[in-house]
Design an enzyme around this catalytic site. Structure first.
Site, PDB file in Angstrom:
ATOM      1  N   LYS A 203      26.842  67.566 -24.824  1.00 22.41           N
ATOM      2  CA  LYS A 203      26.249  68.845 -25.223  1.00 22.41           C
ATOM      3  C   LYS A 203      27.146  69.999 -24.765  1.00 22.41           C
ATOM      4  O   LYS A 203      27.507  70.872 -25.526  1.00 22.41           O
ATOM      5  CB  LYS A 203      24.853  68.943 -24.594  1.00 22.41           C
ATOM      6  CG  LYS A 203      24.100  70.185 -24.940  1.00 22.41           C
ATOM      7  CD  LYS A 203      22.669  70.065 -24.417  1.00 22.41           C
ATOM      8  CE  LYS A 203      21.952  71.395 -24.450  1.00 22.41           C
ATOM      9  NZ  LYS A 203      20.576  71.308 -23.969  1.00 22.41           N
ATOM     10  N   GLU A 209      32.414  63.420 -15.962  1.00 24.03           N
ATOM     11  CA  GLU A 209      32.572  61.996 -16.286  1.00 24.03           C
ATOM     12  C   GLU A 209      33.025  61.821 -17.730  1.00 24.03           C
ATOM     13  O   GLU A 209      33.968  61.076 -18.027  1.00 24.03           O
ATOM     14  CB  GLU A 209      31.226  61.257 -16.112  1.00 24.03           C
ATOM     15  CG  GLU A 209      30.732  61.148 -14.685  1.00 24.03           C
ATOM     16  CD  GLU A 209      29.820  62.302 -14.292  1.00 24.03           C
ATOM     17  OE1 GLU A 209      29.985  63.416 -14.844  1.00 24.03           O
ATOM     18  OE2 GLU A 209      28.962  62.080 -13.433  1.00 24.03           O
ATOM     19  N   GLY A 265      19.073  67.269 -23.226  1.00 21.85           N
ATOM     20  CA  GLY A 265      19.862  66.026 -23.262  1.00 21.85           C
ATOM     21  C   GLY A 265      18.998  64.785 -23.424  1.00 21.85           C
ATOM     22  O   GLY A 265      19.246  63.932 -24.277  1.00 21.85           O
ATOM     23  N   ARG A 266      17.963  64.674 -22.606  1.00 26.60           N
ATOM     24  CA  ARG A 266      17.137  63.447 -22.642  1.00 26.60           C
ATOM     25  C   ARG A 266      16.189  63.417 -23.831  1.00 26.60           C
ATOM     26  O   ARG A 266      15.443  62.460 -23.999  1.00 26.60           O
ATOM     27  CB  ARG A 266      16.372  63.299 -21.324  1.00 26.60           C
ATOM     28  CG  ARG A 266      15.519  64.492 -20.947  1.00 26.60           C
ATOM     29  CD  ARG A 266      15.086  64.403 -19.483  1.00 26.60           C
ATOM     30  NE  ARG A 266      14.404  65.590 -19.014  1.00 26.60           N
ATOM     31  CZ  ARG A 266      15.025  66.682 -18.579  1.00 26.60           C
ATOM     32  NH1 ARG A 266      16.338  66.759 -18.580  1.00 26.60           N
ATOM     33  NH2 ARG A 266      14.328  67.717 -18.134  1.00 26.60           N
ATOM     34  N   GLU A 351      13.530  62.652 -14.908  1.00 25.98           N
ATOM     35  CA  GLU A 351      14.273  63.916 -14.946  1.00 25.98           C
ATOM     36  C   GLU A 351      13.345  65.031 -15.444  1.00 25.98           C
ATOM     37  O   GLU A 351      13.489  66.184 -15.055  1.00 25.98           O
ATOM     38  CB  GLU A 351      15.508  63.789 -15.839  1.00 25.98           C
ATOM     39  CG  GLU A 351      16.578  64.828 -15.529  1.00 25.98           C
ATOM     40  CD  GLU A 351      17.918  64.514 -16.145  1.00 25.98           C
ATOM     41  OE1 GLU A 351      18.912  64.466 -15.409  1.00 25.98           O
ATOM     42  OE2 GLU A 351      17.987  64.309 -17.366  1.00 25.98           O
ATOM     43  N   HIS A 382       9.104  36.189 -13.576  1.00 27.67           N
ATOM     44  CA  HIS A 382       9.698  35.231 -12.640  1.00 27.67           C
ATOM     45  C   HIS A 382      10.423  35.942 -11.514  1.00 27.67           C
ATOM     46  O   HIS A 382      11.236  35.333 -10.824  1.00 27.67           O
ATOM     47  CB  HIS A 382      10.637  34.283 -13.397  1.00 27.67           C
ATOM     48  CG  HIS A 382       9.898  33.510 -14.444  1.00 27.67           C
ATOM     49  ND1 HIS A 382       9.352  32.266 -14.213  1.00 27.67           N
ATOM     50  CD2 HIS A 382       9.547  33.850 -15.708  1.00 27.67           C
ATOM     51  CE1 HIS A 382       8.726  31.856 -15.310  1.00 27.67           C
ATOM     52  NE2 HIS A 382       8.825  32.805 -16.231  1.00 27.67           N
ATOM     53  N   LYS A 502      26.931  67.452  -8.077  1.00 26.91           N
ATOM     54  CA  LYS A 502      28.094  67.724  -8.936  1.00 26.91           C
ATOM     55  C   LYS A 502      29.029  68.718  -8.262  1.00 26.91           C
ATOM     56  O   LYS A 502      30.241  68.543  -8.228  1.00 26.91           O
ATOM     57  CB  LYS A 502      27.624  68.359 -10.256  1.00 26.91           C
ATOM     58  CG  LYS A 502      27.071  67.422 -11.271  1.00 26.91           C
ATOM     59  CD  LYS A 502      27.045  68.183 -12.605  1.00 26.91           C
ATOM     60  CE  LYS A 502      26.025  67.629 -13.564  1.00 26.91           C
ATOM     61  NZ  LYS A 502      25.830  68.493 -14.726  1.00 26.91           N
TER      62      LYS A 502
HETATM   63  C1  G6Q Z   1      19.468  65.439 -19.730  1.00 25.05           C
HETATM   64  C2  G6Q Z   1      20.410  65.994 -18.782  1.00 25.05           C
HETATM   65  C3  G6Q Z   1      21.668  65.178 -18.564  1.00 25.05           C
HETATM   66  C4  G6Q Z   1      22.749  65.397 -19.598  1.00 25.05           C
HETATM   67  C5  G6Q Z   1      24.061  64.825 -19.077  1.00 25.05           C
HETATM   68  C6  G6Q Z   1      25.189  64.943 -20.065  1.00 25.05           C
HETATM   69  O1  G6Q Z   1      18.439  65.952 -20.074  1.00 25.05           O
HETATM   70  O2  G6Q Z   1      20.685  67.298 -19.140  1.00 25.05           O
HETATM   71  O3  G6Q Z   1      21.412  63.817 -18.458  1.00 25.05           O
HETATM   72  O4  G6Q Z   1      22.396  64.824 -20.807  1.00 25.05           O
HETATM   73  O5  G6Q Z   1      24.404  65.452 -17.874  1.00 25.05           O
HETATM   74  O6  G6Q Z   1      25.430  66.274 -20.381  1.00 25.05           O
HETATM   75  P1  G6Q Z   1      26.366  66.652 -21.569  1.00 25.05           P
HETATM   76  O7  G6Q Z   1      25.786  66.149 -22.830  1.00 25.05           O
HETATM   77  O8  G6Q Z   1      26.485  68.147 -21.545  1.00 25.05           O
HETATM   78  O9  G6Q Z   1      27.709  65.990 -21.302  1.00 25.05           O
END
Ligand code: G6Q
Length: 540
Positions: A203, A209, A265-266, A351, A382, A502
């Site tokens: 996003k 990462e 994001g989620r 989250e 199990h 971070k």
């Molecule tokens: C989700 C969070 C988080 C996000 C990641 C990746 O709701 O905001 O999990 O999706 O940190 O972020 P980017 O898509 O910006 O790389």
């Protein structure tokens, strides 16, 4: 919230009913198993094996009303800025709204924008899948590597695994999220760069990462294609809200699929973040999945609370979380394709609702988000089910099952379904000392073999796992999270909790990389750990 009359009444009510056993509740009402069920858009929810009476349900529904859930739902669907700490609307529901819908944000109908991107994704998907889109050397794309993390990874992985049955088996899909170089190295080790498409999903397009993995993937591609930078355009596309950073990375903005800051994001798996999913299952299946989401959205928006699946599930979860003090919820899908569903739900639920202050910044006086965990059945039976059956903790369970198999194989599916039904039965009703004794068990062994029962569960049934059903299932949980967040009066759509680590990591990276011994200003433990790592690296 816990100062409201209904919350107080619920507390008193809890003291009265907490010892009631499901055996008694079912004995007193022979119709309970059929009565305490709800069905909508093809999902059947049996919530009769919960430790609730009719009064409990009425009070919980009253709590939802009192908390203004109805108004909160309307505010979300209208596009109000309900994510207050980020001053944004929360409009994942717009991602699956039919073309003719109008939802206006800052003077623009976002549904038009959504469909424009969906159409571009469809066109791109068709070109890649048909072989019309060629790699730099003229070969068709056979492999797709999705690079993303968190919300830009968990949804695509979960959906790919869940819908593998519908995917193009002649293509290979890999997902890279961890900054541990192993993740990328293993994902590409047997792939030919000439036939590989890398989708950088981010996003912000600044996530450490993802950017680190994307740079290394770019290097891997160039190494395999004689260092020709022109190859990048044919092998890299981006999914992002940040065109500037995408261009800076070297991806042609023409190969960028856009989404918007009103998509969390989620909650983004059905935005362009779902491009990998669409490539795997095809545009038609992807749109069927969106339709499933939309059907559940409409149900959530319009159904009376007492028949509203996400509301009921949200309230029941809250009942155990806040009144019984249960700390976790186990999600137990009896479907191997849903093996990543619990991991996906962990982000969605934890989250979203792992918050300690209310919208007004004041500390909450009750517990919020439960810890979600789980594994597919029957495997879990199990291993950890022992604790759920006979441990000292209360672990409410969500069982998910599909009446029809996707891979009919002898008696497998009957065995699978028999197990899911048996588990909820055993958890609810257990086995009394008399029953154990009647089996001829020696007295000393009886306590070990007793199952107290009274362990609550929901059972969610659907006819089969298909793209549409997956959409309904995910939306069910999204809105049940929303229901709880509304009652707890928290912001379910921010995630400040991920920030501190971070920032600290950024500070530590140069301390690890510095050639000379750095001057460390952390606490004693962190300084010592860093020195030890540096020493271990210097002399392997
Ligand atoms: C989700 C969070 C988080 C996000 C990641 C990746 O709701 O905001 O999990 O999706 O940190 O972020 P980017 O898509 O910006 O790389």
């Amino acid at each position: 919230m816990n100062a409201t009359p209904t919350w107080k009444t619920l507390s008193e009510h809890h003291a009265k009913v907490r010892h009631l056993h499901l055996r008694q509740l079912f004995a007193e009402d022979p119709k309970r198993g059929a009565r305490l069920t709800a069905e909508a858009v093809g999902l059947y929810l049996d919530y009769s094996k919960n430790r609730v009476t009719d009064e409990t349900l009425a009070l919980l529904l009253g709590l939802a009303e009192e908390a203004g859930l109805r108004q909160r739902i309307d505010a979300m669907f209208r596009g109000d800025k309900i994510n207050v700490t980020e001053n944004r609307p929360v409009l994942h529901v717009a991602l699956r709204a039919p073309r003719a819908t109008t939802i206006v944000v800052d003077g623009e109908n976002v549904v038009d924008q959504v469909h424009a991107v969906l159409d571009r994704m469809t066109d791109f998907t068709n070109r890649v899948r048909s072989g019309a889109w060629r790699g730099h050397t003229g070969r068709p794309i056979r492999n797709v590597v999705n690079i993303g993390i968190g919300g830009s990874d968990l949804g695509p992985v979960m959906a790919y695994e869940a819908l593998k049955h519908y995917s193009d088996r002649s293509m290979v899909f890999r997902f890279v999220s961890n900054v541990d170089g192993t993740d990328l190295a293993e994902a590409v080790h047997d792939l030919d760069p000439a036939e590989t498409l890398v989708i950088v999903s981010s996003k912000t397009f600044t996530t450490l990462e993802t950017m680190t993995n994307a740079q290394s993937a770019r290097q891997w591609l160039l190494d395999g294609l004689a260092g020709n930078v022109k190859a990048v355009a044919k092998h890299f596309v981006a999914v992002s809200t940040n065109a500037k950073e995408v261009a800076k990375f070297g991806i042609d903005p023409a190969n960028m699929f856009e989404f918007w800051d009103w998509v969390g994001g989620r909650y983004s798996m059905d935005s362009a973040i779902g491009l990998t999913t669409m490539l795997a299952i095809g545009a038609e299946n992807f749109r069927a999945m969106l339709d499933g989401f939309h059907q559940m959205d409409e149900h959530f928006r319009t159904a009376p609370f007492e028949r509203n699946l996400p509301v009921l599930m949200g309230l029941l979860g809250l009942w155990y979380n806040d009144f019984f003090g249960a700390e976790t919820v186990a999600v137990l899908p009896y479907d191997q394709y849903l093996k990543r569903f619990p991991a996906y739900l962990q982000q969605l639920t934890m989250e979203s609702n792992g918050k300690q202050v209310k919208l007004d910044g004041k500390k909450v006086e009750y517990d919020t988000g439960a810890i979600y965990w789980g594994e597919p059945g029957t495997n879990g039976q199990h291993s950890f089910y022992q604790l759920i059956h006979q441990g000292t903790r209360l672990v409410p369970c969500d069982f998910i099952a599909f009446a029809n198999p996707l891979n009919p194989l002898g008696g497998h599916h009957d065995i699978l379904l028999a197990n899911v039904v048996a588990q909820s039965e055993a958890l609810a009703f257990g086995k009394t000392p008399d029953e154990v004794k009647a089996e001829g068990t020696p007295n000393w062994l009886v306590p070990h073999r007793v199952f107290e029962g009274n362990r609550p569960s929901n059972t969610i049934l659907a006819a089969r796992l298909d793209p549409e059903t997956l959409g309904k299932l995910v939306a069910l949980y999204e809105h049940s999270v929303f229901t709880q967040g509304a009652i707890w009066q928290i912001d379910s759509f921010d995630q400040w909790g991920v920030e501190l680590g971070k920032v600290l990591a950024q500070r530590i990276i140069p301390e690890l990389q510095s050639a000379s011994e750095p001057k460390l200003g952390h606490d004693g433990s962190t300084n010592t750990l860093l020195r030890r790592i540096r020493k271990m690296r210097a002399s392997p």
